[in-house]
Design a protein around this motif. Structure first.
Motif, PDB file in Angstrom:
ATOM      1  N   LEU A   6       0.719  -1.106   0.026  1.00 58.18           N
ATOM      2  CA  LEU A   6       0.009  -0.039   0.033  1.00 58.18           C
ATOM      3  C   LEU A   6       0.895   1.452   0.089  1.00 58.18           C
ATOM      4  CD1 LEU A   6      -2.768   1.304   0.243  1.00 58.18           C
ATOM      5  CD2 LEU A   6      -2.755   0.971   2.535  1.00 58.18           C
ATOM      6  N   ARG A   7       2.005   1.510   0.794  1.00 55.75           N
ATOM      7  CA  ARG A   7       2.819   2.235   0.780  1.00 55.75           C
ATOM      8  C   ARG A   7       3.464   2.492  -0.496  1.00 55.75           C
ATOM      9  NH1 ARG A   7       6.048   0.408   5.615  1.00 55.75           N
ATOM     10  NH2 ARG A   7       4.645   0.822   7.056  1.00 55.75           N
ATOM     11  N   LEU A   8       3.937   1.571  -1.080  1.00 53.12           N
ATOM     12  CA  LEU A   8       4.555   1.598  -2.413  1.00 53.12           C
ATOM     13  C   LEU A   8       3.496   2.068  -3.412  1.00 53.12           C
ATOM     14  CD1 LEU A   8       6.707  -1.548  -2.917  1.00 53.12           C
ATOM     15  CD2 LEU A   8       7.325   0.631  -2.743  1.00 53.12           C
ATOM     16  N   ILE A   9       2.374   1.770  -3.755  1.00 51.00           N
ATOM     17  CA  ILE A   9       1.358   2.132  -4.634  1.00 51.00           C
ATOM     18  C   ILE A   9       1.073   3.554  -4.449  1.00 51.00           C
ATOM     19  CG2 ILE A   9      -1.076   1.985  -4.971  1.00 51.00           C
ATOM     20  CD1 ILE A   9      -0.789  -1.044  -4.363  1.00 51.00           C
ATOM     21  N   LEU A  10       0.904   3.990  -2.957  1.00 48.74           N
ATOM     22  CA  LEU A  10       0.473   5.335  -2.631  1.00 48.74           C
ATOM     23  C   LEU A  10       1.739   6.413  -3.081  1.00 48.74           C
ATOM     24  CD1 LEU A  10      -1.081   5.077   0.841  1.00 48.74           C
ATOM     25  CD2 LEU A  10      -2.278   5.956  -1.202  1.00 48.74           C
ATOM     26  N   PHE A  11       3.036   5.841  -2.790  1.00 49.56           N
ATOM     27  CA  PHE A  11       4.053   6.499  -3.243  1.00 49.56           C
ATOM     28  C   PHE A  11       4.274   6.683  -4.775  1.00 49.56           C
ATOM     29  CE2 PHE A  11       8.525   6.814  -4.462  1.00 49.56           C
ATOM     30  CZ  PHE A  11       8.996   8.078  -4.116  1.00 49.56           C
ATOM     31  N   THR A  12       4.065   5.607  -5.350  1.00 49.38           N
ATOM     32  CA  THR A  12       4.112   5.420  -6.957  1.00 49.38           C
ATOM     33  C   THR A  12       2.917   6.458  -7.337  1.00 49.38           C
ATOM     34  OG1 THR A  12       4.848   3.446  -6.977  1.00 49.38           O
ATOM     35  CG2 THR A  12       3.901   4.198  -8.867  1.00 49.38           C
ATOM     36  N   LEU A 143       6.327  11.065  -1.433  1.00 46.43           N
ATOM     37  CA  LEU A 143       6.350  11.055  -0.065  1.00 46.43           C
ATOM     38  C   LEU A 143       5.409  11.637   0.915  1.00 46.43           C
ATOM     39  CD1 LEU A 143      10.374  11.512  -0.041  1.00 46.43           C
ATOM     40  CD2 LEU A 143       9.222   9.704   0.534  1.00 46.43           C
ATOM     41  N   LEU A 144       4.904  12.723   0.400  1.00 46.39           N
ATOM     42  CA  LEU A 144       3.949  13.360   1.123  1.00 46.39           C
ATOM     43  C   LEU A 144       2.533  12.493   1.076  1.00 46.39           C
ATOM     44  CD1 LEU A 144       3.066  15.850   2.622  1.00 46.39           C
ATOM     45  CD2 LEU A 144       2.169  16.944   0.572  1.00 46.39           C
ATOM     46  N   LEU A 145       2.303  11.869  -0.008  1.00 49.39           N
ATOM     47  CA  LEU A 145       0.924  11.448  -0.169  1.00 49.39           C
ATOM     48  C   LEU A 145       1.180  10.071   0.793  1.00 49.39           C
ATOM     49  CD1 LEU A 145      -1.961  10.843  -1.378  1.00 49.39           C
ATOM     50  CD2 LEU A 145      -0.790   9.904  -3.083  1.00 49.39           C
ATOM     51  N   ALA A 146       2.175   9.395   0.806  1.00 51.83           N
ATOM     52  CA  ALA A 146       2.408   8.245   1.561  1.00 51.83           C
ATOM     53  C   ALA A 146       2.393   8.555   2.906  1.00 51.83           C
ATOM     54  CB  ALA A 146       3.752   7.377   1.040  1.00 51.83           C
ATOM     55  N   TRP A 147       2.990   9.307   3.194  1.00 50.85           N
ATOM     56  CA  TRP A 147       3.123   9.817   4.714  1.00 50.85           C
ATOM     57  C   TRP A 147       1.661  10.354   5.277  1.00 50.85           C
ATOM     58  CZ3 TRP A 147       2.395  14.731   7.360  1.00 50.85           C
ATOM     59  CH2 TRP A 147       2.887  14.875   8.603  1.00 50.85           C
ATOM     60  N   LEU A 148       1.037  11.008   4.441  1.00 52.88           N
ATOM     61  CA  LEU A 148      -0.406  11.464   5.050  1.00 52.88           C
ATOM     62  C   LEU A 148      -1.149  10.307   5.184  1.00 52.88           C
ATOM     63  CD1 LEU A 148      -0.968  14.905   2.972  1.00 52.88           C
ATOM     64  CD2 LEU A 148      -0.621  14.532   5.324  1.00 52.88           C
ATOM     65  N   SER A 151      -0.117   8.094   8.064  1.00 51.68           N
ATOM     66  CA  SER A 151      -0.428   8.718   9.323  1.00 51.68           C
ATOM     67  C   SER A 151      -2.012   8.701   9.652  1.00 51.68           C
ATOM     68  CB  SER A 151      -0.051  10.302   9.137  1.00 51.68           C
ATOM     69  OG  SER A 151       1.231  10.419   9.250  1.00 51.68           O
ATOM     70  N   GLN A 152      -2.764   8.767   8.667  1.00 51.25           N
ATOM     71  CA  GLN A 152      -4.279   8.681   8.912  1.00 51.25           C
ATOM     72  C   GLN A 152      -4.446   7.430   9.346  1.00 51.25           C
ATOM     73  OE1 GLN A 152      -6.748  11.207   8.736  1.00 51.25           O
ATOM     74  NE2 GLN A 152      -4.706  12.531   8.367  1.00 51.25           N
ATOM     75  N   PHE A 153      -4.156   6.322   8.741  1.00 48.61           N
ATOM     76  CA  PHE A 153      -4.415   4.966   9.414  1.00 48.61           C
ATOM     77  C   PHE A 153      -3.797   4.837  10.745  1.00 48.61           C
ATOM     78  CE2 PHE A 153      -4.808   3.904   4.716  1.00 48.61           C
ATOM     79  CZ  PHE A 153      -6.111   3.160   4.956  1.00 48.61           C
ATOM     80  N   VAL A 154      -2.641   5.203  11.049  1.00 52.14           N
ATOM     81  CA  VAL A 154      -2.112   5.107  12.376  1.00 52.14           C
ATOM     82  C   VAL A 154      -2.878   5.934  13.373  1.00 52.14           C
ATOM     83  CG1 VAL A 154       0.035   5.923  13.905  1.00 52.14           C
ATOM     84  CG2 VAL A 154       0.300   4.842  11.541  1.00 52.14           C
TER      85      VAL A 154
END
Length: 174
Positions: A6-12, A143-148, A151-154
């Motif tokens: 999921l992180r990789l997809i969001l980052f891409t 990076l911003l999208l993956a981090w945001l 963070s929302q899931f956390v």
């Protein structure tokens, strides 16, 4: 494992969206310049008349047209006034697009003429630029999208668990 994908997809996804930003800004700047040149060409004859009779003042020319006895001249006053206003708008937009990259980006997002922005978006062809600016925008957006999103899931997980971590919950169940 799913979280890593999921992180990789969001980052891409963020990367691909981010590399579009410099191309769109460049297309907007080119569109503004083309419209500005066209507006100047349309005013060329009126500028010559204003220079000859009104010391170059287009507003004085328009005012003269408005008070003329000739109904055709009075009618054309609004057309010339519209051309002058459009040329002034395009000149302001063009000047805004001459600054550094961050001011151009800020202007396109918040200060751009909505009609020109919509026109640019309608004609925009998505592209993957490999220019350093596009790569930087892409990496930053990814990076911003993956981090945001992470963070929302956390935060969501923290809110659902009542603010306690999994280790604390396991300790209380023993």
């Amino acid at each position: 494992m799913f979280r890593s994908y999921l992180r990789l997809i969001l980052f891409t996804f963020g990367l691909l969206v981010g590399v579009q930003v410099p191309g769109f800004i460049d297309d907007y700047a080119k569109r503004v310049e083309a419209h500005r040149l066209e507006a100047e060409q349309g005013l060329k004859g009126f500028r010559a008349t204003a220079k000859r009779f009104f010391k170059g003042d287009l507003d004085a020319l328009v005012a003269h047209y408005r008070v003329s006895d000739d109904p055709v001249m009075r009618n054309d006053a609004q057309s010339v006034s519209s051309l002058v206003s459009r040329a002034q708008l395009l000149e302001r937009e063009w000047r805004a697009m001459q600054g550094p990259w961050y001011l151009r980006a800020w202007h396109v997002v918040l200060g751009a003429d909505p009609e020109l922005r919509k026109e640019t978006l309608a004609a925009y062809n998505y592209q993957v630029l490999l220019a350093p600016g596009a790569i930087a925008w892409g990496l930053g957006a990814g990076l911003l999208l993956a981090w945001l999103v992470e963070s929302q899931f956390v935060l969501l997980g923290w809110a659902i668990s009542g603010g306690r971590s999994r280790k604390v919950q396991e300790r209380h169940w023993r």
